[in-house]
Design an enzyme around this catalytic site. Structure first.
Site, PDB file in Angstrom:
ATOM      1  N   ASN A  11       6.869  29.735  16.248  1.00  0.00           N
ATOM      2  CA  ASN A  11       7.770  31.142  16.199  1.00  0.00           C
ATOM      3  C   ASN A  11       6.960  31.603  14.923  1.00  0.00           C
ATOM      4  O   ASN A  11       6.770  31.271  13.879  1.00  0.00           O
ATOM      5  CB  ASN A  11       9.191  30.484  15.390  1.00  0.00           C
ATOM      6  CG  ASN A  11       9.866  31.881  14.915  1.00  0.00           C
ATOM      7  OD1 ASN A  11       9.841  32.995  15.425  1.00  0.00           O
ATOM      8  ND2 ASN A  11      10.721  31.713  14.089  1.00  0.00           N
ATOM      9  N   TRP A  12       6.336  32.919  15.329  1.00  0.00           N
ATOM     10  CA  TRP A  12       5.273  33.435  14.542  1.00  0.00           C
ATOM     11  C   TRP A  12       5.884  34.415  13.653  1.00  0.00           C
ATOM     12  O   TRP A  12       5.438  35.041  12.628  1.00  0.00           O
ATOM     13  CB  TRP A  12       4.606  34.343  15.378  1.00  0.00           C
ATOM     14  CG  TRP A  12       3.448  33.567  16.335  1.00  0.00           C
ATOM     15  CD1 TRP A  12       3.285  32.107  16.478  1.00  0.00           C
ATOM     16  CD2 TRP A  12       2.525  34.354  17.394  1.00  0.00           C
ATOM     17  NE1 TRP A  12       2.456  31.960  17.345  1.00  0.00           N
ATOM     18  CE2 TRP A  12       1.984  33.103  18.045  1.00  0.00           C
ATOM     19  CE3 TRP A  12       2.130  35.264  17.572  1.00  0.00           C
ATOM     20  CZ2 TRP A  12       0.992  33.183  18.865  1.00  0.00           C
ATOM     21  CZ3 TRP A  12       1.284  35.460  18.715  1.00  0.00           C
ATOM     22  CH2 TRP A  12       0.757  34.400  19.279  1.00  0.00           C
ATOM     23  N   LYS A  13       7.162  34.588  13.741  1.00  0.00           N
ATOM     24  CA  LYS A  13       8.165  35.541  12.905  1.00  0.00           C
ATOM     25  C   LYS A  13       7.458  36.908  12.830  1.00  0.00           C
ATOM     26  O   LYS A  13       6.868  37.366  13.919  1.00  0.00           O
ATOM     27  CB  LYS A  13       8.330  35.020  11.461  1.00  0.00           C
ATOM     28  CG  LYS A  13       9.162  33.498  11.681  1.00  0.00           C
ATOM     29  CD  LYS A  13       9.123  32.968  10.383  1.00  0.00           C
ATOM     30  CE  LYS A  13       9.750  31.814  10.574  1.00  0.00           C
ATOM     31  NZ  LYS A  13      10.336  30.729   9.150  1.00  0.00           N
ATOM     32  N   HIS A 101      18.551  31.889  14.378  1.00  0.00           N
ATOM     33  CA  HIS A 101      17.389  31.148  13.429  1.00  0.00           C
ATOM     34  C   HIS A 101      17.932  31.709  12.182  1.00  0.00           C
ATOM     35  O   HIS A 101      18.768  32.510  11.844  1.00  0.00           O
ATOM     36  CB  HIS A 101      16.153  31.987  13.499  1.00  0.00           C
ATOM     37  CG  HIS A 101      15.081  31.314  12.672  1.00  0.00           C
ATOM     38  ND1 HIS A 101      15.030  31.731  11.356  1.00  0.00           N
ATOM     39  CD2 HIS A 101      14.195  30.565  12.882  1.00  0.00           C
ATOM     40  CE1 HIS A 101      13.821  30.909  10.853  1.00  0.00           C
ATOM     41  NE2 HIS A 101      13.590  30.082  11.842  1.00  0.00           N
ATOM     42  N   GLU A 103      16.968  32.564   9.291  1.00  0.00           N
ATOM     43  CA  GLU A 103      16.616  33.964   8.659  1.00  0.00           C
ATOM     44  C   GLU A 103      17.576  34.923   9.436  1.00  0.00           C
ATOM     45  O   GLU A 103      17.789  36.089   8.773  1.00  0.00           O
ATOM     46  CB  GLU A 103      15.131  34.334   9.237  1.00  0.00           C
ATOM     47  CG  GLU A 103      14.242  33.254   8.205  1.00  0.00           C
ATOM     48  CD  GLU A 103      12.813  33.154   8.560  1.00  0.00           C
ATOM     49  OE1 GLU A 103      12.136  32.419   7.931  1.00  0.00           O
ATOM     50  OE2 GLU A 103      12.603  33.918   9.813  1.00  0.00           O
ATOM     51  N   GLU A 173      17.140  22.953  12.331  1.00  0.00           N
ATOM     52  CA  GLU A 173      16.194  23.441  11.105  1.00  0.00           C
ATOM     53  C   GLU A 173      16.731  23.461   9.939  1.00  0.00           C
ATOM     54  O   GLU A 173      17.691  24.424   9.451  1.00  0.00           O
ATOM     55  CB  GLU A 173      15.482  24.681  11.309  1.00  0.00           C
ATOM     56  CG  GLU A 173      14.958  24.713  12.669  1.00  0.00           C
ATOM     57  CD  GLU A 173      13.949  26.412  12.546  1.00  0.00           C
ATOM     58  OE1 GLU A 173      12.814  26.114  12.463  1.00  0.00           O
ATOM     59  OE2 GLU A 173      14.652  27.422  12.297  1.00  0.00           O
ATOM     60  N   GLY A 179       9.315  27.263   5.633  1.00  0.00           N
ATOM     61  CA  GLY A 179       8.444  27.867   4.837  1.00  0.00           C
ATOM     62  C   GLY A 179       8.297  27.256   3.332  1.00  0.00           C
ATOM     63  O   GLY A 179       7.694  27.920   2.310  1.00  0.00           O
ATOM     64  N   SER A 219       8.860  23.256   8.364  1.00  0.00           N
ATOM     65  CA  SER A 219       7.415  22.749   7.662  1.00  0.00           C
ATOM     66  C   SER A 219       6.794  21.493   8.510  1.00  0.00           C
ATOM     67  O   SER A 219       6.259  20.850   7.986  1.00  0.00           O
ATOM     68  CB  SER A 219       7.803  22.255   6.235  1.00  0.00           C
ATOM     69  OG  SER A 219       7.948  23.345   5.537  1.00  0.00           O
ATOM     70  N   GLY A 240       6.895  26.971  12.413  1.00  0.00           N
ATOM     71  CA  GLY A 240       6.700  28.481  11.883  1.00  0.00           C
ATOM     72  C   GLY A 240       5.199  28.719  11.370  1.00  0.00           C
ATOM     73  O   GLY A 240       4.347  28.806  12.378  1.00  0.00           O
ATOM     74  N   GLY A 241       5.002  28.478   9.966  1.00  0.00           N
ATOM     75  CA  GLY A 241       3.702  28.583   9.625  1.00  0.00           C
ATOM     76  C   GLY A 241       2.684  28.241  10.184  1.00  0.00           C
ATOM     77  O   GLY A 241       1.477  28.665  10.345  1.00  0.00           O
TER      78      GLY A 241
END
Length: 257
Positions: A11-13, A101, A103, A173, A179, A219, A240-241
């Protein structure tokens, strides 16, 4: 271990423009060999503006990568300025769409009813939903994690079809681990993913629960993915990151090799 087909999704956001996205996928494809795709789905979820570029690249290079989107609107069309519908995504050969998600839930106030409507829209357009659930640090410290996740699942899966349970993914999650560099221990992640599966069993039956895939997100890194993926109820990762770095994501994808 199970015979469920793992799904590893990045997931590149809100990162990478369309040129950077193309470069990232090219580099990822260079690192992955045909055998790395065997027995698992590998998905990249770029921002909306990069979907067409990545679709063309996947088709032109005949890559085994699958394309995912990060969200969609529940309506198929209408006067919703700035929104993207599920049928629009389906026309771009999108395979999976993330809904719910944390966010989206926290920053944009999306509730379970809206998440369920989005998931249904994704299915109606012929794609698979990745339904995300998870608790905050405060909820975990208060001993409410299981209840929160149960409530989210009951609301977010309402009306979702499990006719083909392999085409529905639930991503657990823990919000406090997204993150932050913090990660649930493998045992904690297993306990909650097993809880997710038990709730799906309550809602849809044991056979569906045995077939549905449950991802862990929060993470996930090359250094912890092997132990996480060794847990019996963890069938993949929502990354994610680390998915923004082709080297790291490739190591995550090849966690068993």
């Amino acid at each position: 271990m199970t015979d469920r087909h793992p799904i590893m999704a990045g997931n590149w956001k809100m990162h990478k423009d369309h040129l950077e996205a193309t470069q990232l996928v090219q580099k990822l494809a260079y690192h992955l060999q045909p055998e790395d795709y065997e027995g698992q789905d590998v998905v990249v979820c770029p921002p909306f503006v990069s979907l067409r570029n990545i679709q063309v690249l996947i088709d032109a290079e005949r890559l085994d990568l699958q394309l995912g989107a990060q969200d969609c609107h529940p309506e198929s069309s209408g006067a919703f300025t700035g929104e993207i519908s599920a049928p629009m995504l389906a026309r771009l050969d999108v395979d999976w769409v993330i809904v719910g998600h944390s966010e989206r839930r926290q920053l944009f106030g999306e509730g379970d009813e809206l998440v369920a409507a989005k998931a249904a829209a994704v299915q109606a357009a012929g794609m698979g939903p990745i339904v995300a659930v998870g608790e905050t640090l405060e909820e975990r410290r208060a001993g409410e994690a299981a209840d929160v996740v149960s409530r989210q699942l009951h609301g977010s899966l309402d009306g979702v079809s499990f006719a083909d349970p392999t085409r529905v993914v639930v991503a657990y999650e823990p919000i406090w681990a997204i993150g932050t560099g913090e990660t649930a221990t493998p045992d904690d992640a297993q306990d909650m993913c097993a809880h997710v599966r038990s709730v799906v069993a309550e809602l849809k039956g044991d056979d569906v629960a045995a077939a549905v895939r449950v991802q862990y997100g929060g993470s996930v890194k090359p250094g912890n993915v092997r132990e996480l993926m060794s847990q019996p109820d963890i069938d993949g990762a929502l990354v994610g990151g680390a998915s923004l770095n082709a080297d790291d994501f490739a190591l995550i994808v090849t966690h068993r090799r």
